[in-house]
Design a protein around this motif. Structure first.
Motif, PDB file in Angstrom:
ATOM      1  N   HIS A 168     -51.207 -80.279 -56.314  1.00 45.36           N
ATOM      2  CA  HIS A 168     -52.249 -79.350 -55.891  1.00 45.36           C
ATOM      3  C   HIS A 168     -53.592 -79.760 -56.497  1.00 45.36           C
ATOM      4  CE1 HIS A 168     -51.319 -77.805 -59.886  1.00 45.36           C
ATOM      5  NE2 HIS A 168     -52.508 -77.202 -59.868  1.00 45.36           N
TER       6      HIS A 168
ATOM      7  N   VAL B 207     -53.987 -83.700 -55.182  1.00 49.60           N
ATOM      8  CA  VAL B 207     -53.036 -82.989 -54.331  1.00 49.60           C
ATOM      9  C   VAL B 207     -51.756 -83.815 -54.198  1.00 49.60           C
ATOM     10  CG1 VAL B 207     -52.575 -82.184 -51.978  1.00 49.60           C
ATOM     11  CG2 VAL B 207     -54.790 -81.693 -53.046  1.00 49.60           C
ATOM     12  N   HIS B 208     -51.919 -85.103 -53.946  1.00 49.97           N
ATOM     13  CA  HIS B 208     -50.767 -85.974 -53.715  1.00 49.97           C
ATOM     14  C   HIS B 208     -49.920 -86.183 -54.977  1.00 49.97           C
ATOM     15  CE1 HIS B 208     -48.391 -89.078 -51.811  1.00 49.97           C
ATOM     16  NE2 HIS B 208     -48.685 -89.907 -52.798  1.00 49.97           N
TER      17      HIS B 208
ATOM     18  N   TRP C 137     -52.427 -77.333 -51.697  1.00 47.56           N
ATOM     19  CA  TRP C 137     -51.123 -77.802 -52.173  1.00 47.56           C
ATOM     20  C   TRP C 137     -50.641 -78.989 -51.343  1.00 47.56           C
ATOM     21  CZ3 TRP C 137     -49.172 -75.476 -56.480  1.00 47.56           C
ATOM     22  CH2 TRP C 137     -49.803 -74.284 -56.860  1.00 47.56           C
ATOM     23  N   ASN C 138     -49.851 -79.827 -51.982  1.00 51.07           N
ATOM     24  CA  ASN C 138     -49.258 -80.964 -51.297  1.00 51.07           C
ATOM     25  C   ASN C 138     -48.257 -80.472 -50.250  1.00 51.07           C
ATOM     26  OD1 ASN C 138     -48.844 -83.693 -50.803  1.00 51.07           O
ATOM     27  ND2 ASN C 138     -47.214 -83.870 -52.304  1.00 51.07           N
TER      28      ASN C 138
ATOM     29  N   MET D 121     -52.669 -88.434 -46.190  1.00 51.34           N
ATOM     30  CA  MET D 121     -53.671 -88.388 -47.248  1.00 51.34           C
ATOM     31  C   MET D 121     -55.076 -88.590 -46.679  1.00 51.34           C
ATOM     32  SD  MET D 121     -51.744 -90.147 -50.527  1.00 51.34           S
ATOM     33  CE  MET D 121     -51.766 -91.778 -49.845  1.00 51.34           C
TER      34      MET D 121
END
Length: 96
Positions: free
Chosen positions: A64, A59-60, A27-28, A34
Motif C-alpha cells: 500500500h 504499493v507493489h 492498496w496492491n 504497475m
C-alpha cells in the motif's frame, strides 16, 4: 399498557469523527499493471513521473501507499475516484 424503552444517548462526537488529518491509501491488487497505477497517480494527482513511480513501487512492494492527505471529505473523494479508476483504495485517519 406502556412498553418501556431504554434511553438512548443520541449525542454525536463530531470532533472525533472529523479530526484528522486523513489519508487516502491505495492498496496492491492482482489486477492492475504497475504502469497503469503509475499513470493514475500522474493523471489524477498530478504527481511527477518520479513521485508517481515511487508511490507505485510502494504499493507493489509494501502492499500500500499513502497517496494523499487532508480533510476527510477530500480523502473520501480521492478514494471514490481511485475506485472509478479500478484501484483499491481506502480512507484512514493519519497516524492510524
Amino acid at each position: 399498557m406502556s412498553i418501556a424503552t431504554p434511553e438512548i444517548d443520541e449525542q454525536v462526537d463530531l470532533q472525533a469523527s472529523t479530526s484528522g488529518p486523513w489519508q487516502t491509501v491505495v492498496w496492491n491488487d492482482p489486477v492492475n499493471l504497475m504502469s497503469y497505477v503509475e499513470h493514475v497517480f500522474r493523471e489524477y494527482f498530478g504527481h511527477s513521473r518520479d513521485k508517481a513511480h515511487r508511490l507505485m513501487l510502494a504499493v507493489h512492494h509494501e502492499g500500500h501507499a499513502v497517496v494523499a492527505e487532508g480533510s476527510r471529505e477530500q480523502m473520501e473523494l480521492h478514494t471514490q475516484v481511485m475506485h472509478d479508476y479500478g484501484l483499491w483504495a481506502t480512507v484512514r485517519e493519519a497516524g492510524s
